[in-house]
Design a protein around this motif. Structure first.
Motif, short mmCIF file in Angstrom:
data_model
loop_
_atom_site.label_atom_id
_atom_site.label_comp_id
_atom_site.label_asym_id
_atom_site.label_seq_id
_atom_site.Cartn_x
_atom_site.Cartn_y
_atom_site.Cartn_z
N LEU A 181 56.39 30.03 62.03
CA LEU A 181 56.17 29.01 63.04
C LEU A 181 55.13 29.45 64.06
CD1 LEU A 181 59.80 27.69 63.62
CD2 LEU A 181 58.09 26.98 61.94
N ASP A 182 55.14 30.72 64.43
CA ASP A 182 54.12 31.23 65.35
C ASP A 182 52.73 31.11 64.74
OD1 ASP A 182 56.07 31.90 67.21
OD2 ASP A 182 56.27 33.96 66.47
N VAL A 183 52.64 31.44 63.47
CA VAL A 183 51.35 31.35 62.77
C VAL A 183 50.87 29.90 62.72
CG1 VAL A 183 50.25 31.63 60.51
CG2 VAL A 183 51.67 33.46 61.43
N LEU A 184 51.78 28.98 62.43
CA LEU A 184 51.41 27.57 62.36
C LEU A 184 50.92 27.07 63.71
CD1 LEU A 184 51.26 24.88 60.83
CD2 LEU A 184 53.69 24.53 61.37
N ARG A 185 51.59 27.47 64.78
CA ARG A 185 51.19 27.03 66.13
C ARG A 185 49.77 27.47 66.46
NH1 ARG A 185 56.58 28.84 67.33
NH2 ARG A 185 57.98 27.06 67.65
N GLU A 186 49.33 28.60 65.92
CA GLU A 186 47.96 29.07 66.15
C GLU A 186 46.98 28.44 65.17
OE1 GLU A 186 47.17 33.25 66.69
OE2 GLU A 186 49.30 33.64 67.03
N ALA A 187 47.41 28.29 63.92
CA ALA A 187 46.48 27.89 62.86
C ALA A 187 46.07 26.42 62.96
CB ALA A 187 47.11 28.16 61.49
N LEU A 188 47.01 25.56 63.27
CA LEU A 188 46.72 24.14 63.28
C LEU A 188 45.64 23.78 64.31
CD1 LEU A 188 47.49 21.63 61.76
CD2 LEU A 188 49.39 21.28 63.34
N PRO A 189 45.75 24.24 65.56
CA PRO A 189 44.65 23.97 66.49
C PRO A 189 43.31 24.55 66.04
CG PRO A 189 46.60 24.68 67.68
CD PRO A 189 46.88 24.90 66.22
N ALA A 190 43.34 25.73 65.42
CA ALA A 190 42.09 26.34 64.95
C ALA A 190 41.42 25.47 63.90
CB ALA A 190 42.37 27.73 64.39
#
Length: 328
Positions: free
Chosen positions: A232-241
């Motif tokens: 979930l932490d990775v998704l929170r960073e990846a989606l905006p990127a």
């Protein structure tokens, strides 16, 4: 990709059919169907099924593929060998999108796909420990080089930390009871394989809940997998990127398999498609119009044909968004 199921099957029984492949191609087509080169990011490459469909459907598409699993990259590379001049594959976690794009020599994206969760290929590799239907080492790492395993979580976390993981990531009602049982049992012998954990869960979860709440191990295994891989932490960073890297007219599609992922996606998409004008004004202020629009109404679900072809697609929710403006 899918969430961990409780029905074992042979690898390849469904040919690792990409979930909702036809619909994903349709959603991304306006961004990729061109006589000019278009860049598609497969942020969760897996066995390469969706990327293969993109390469077949759009002759001018270049694929930048990311997966943290080295074995998945090998399989995908072999599957996509006939498109070698149009693919760039990278072992990375998908929040490293910007670094991967730099490595691939690309500055912007025309389309991207996130197929979240654990892949069918990983589920079918019993030794990885993702599925609770077979006894296997409690590993659950998507990247075998990462340090933390599910056994480490069970054997070293405090009662409070373990209960938090089970509650937050598995939405497990009996998180505290399960954590207490784990601590009692690990004092006798450390946890190493899944069968012992599954047996503990059967004992810890009340019989009435077991009869109506699905497999008693489902929520705990989901929680451990998310914790081990920081999903979930990775998704929170990846989606905006990914969204920030889109050109005007570019599209992102996300396939979620459980509510925690879908909630993150829904929230990010809502933020990106909402005007920043103060509420109540008769007109929208200059520069406050949203840069994105939704191209799916709510979350799309698999149809009956999809479910017949690929039963593991049952939980999937698909959301897609398009950049309509780029400020600055």
């Amino acid at each position: 990709m899918v969430d961990a199921g409780d029905e074992p099957r042979r690898s390849g029984e469904f040919g690792h059919v990409p979930v909702m492949g036809t619909r994903i191609v349709e959603l991304l087509a306006p961004a990729l169907d061109s006589d000019e080169t278009r860049v598609f990011l497969d942020a969760t490459l897996g066995a390469g099924g969706h990327s293969q469909l993109i390469l077949e459907s759009f002759p001018n598409a270049l694929v930048v593929g990311i997966d943290r699993d080295a074995s998945a990259l090998e399989i995908a590379r072999a599957r996509l060998a006939s498109y070698a001049d149009r693919i760039s594959l990278h072992q990375a976690t998908f929040h490293e999108i910007r670094a991967v794009m730099d490595e691939a020599g690309e500055s912007a994206l025309d389309a991207a796909l996130f197929d979240l969760g654990v892949s069918s290929m990983q589920l079918d590799q019993a030794g990885r420990g993702f599925a609770y239907a077979v006894d296997a080492p409690l590993d659950m790492r998507m990247n075998a080089d990462d340090p933390l395993t599910a056994a480490d979580v069970l054997n070293t976390y405090s009662h409070g930390d373990l209960a938090r993981v089970l509650s937050d990531y598995g939405e497990e009602r009996f998180a505290g009871r399960i954590a207490s049982a784990v601590l009692r049992e690990r004092d006798k012998e450390p946890f190493t394989t899944s069968a012992r954990l599954v047996e503990l869960l059967y004992d810890a979860i009340p019989a009435a809940t077991r009869r109506t709440g699905g497999h008693p191990a489902k929520r705990t295994f989901q929680a451990l997998r998310i914790e081990v891989n920081h999903e979930l932490d990775v998704l929170r960073e990846a989606l905006p990127a990914a969204l920030d890297s889109l050109v005007v007219g570019g599209r992102v599609a996300v396939m979620s398999y459980q509510s925690l992922e879908d909630r993150i996606v829904k929230r990010e998409f809502a933020t990106r498609t909402t005007s920043t004008s103060p509420p109540g004004l008769p007109v929208e202020l200059p520069g406050t119009a949203p840069e994105f629009r939704l191209i799916t109404r709510g979350a799309e679900r698999p149809d009956e044909n999809e479910l017949d072809t690929n039963p593991r697609s049952a939980p999937v929710r698909v959301r897609a968004i398009e950049r309509v403006e780029k400020k600055g």
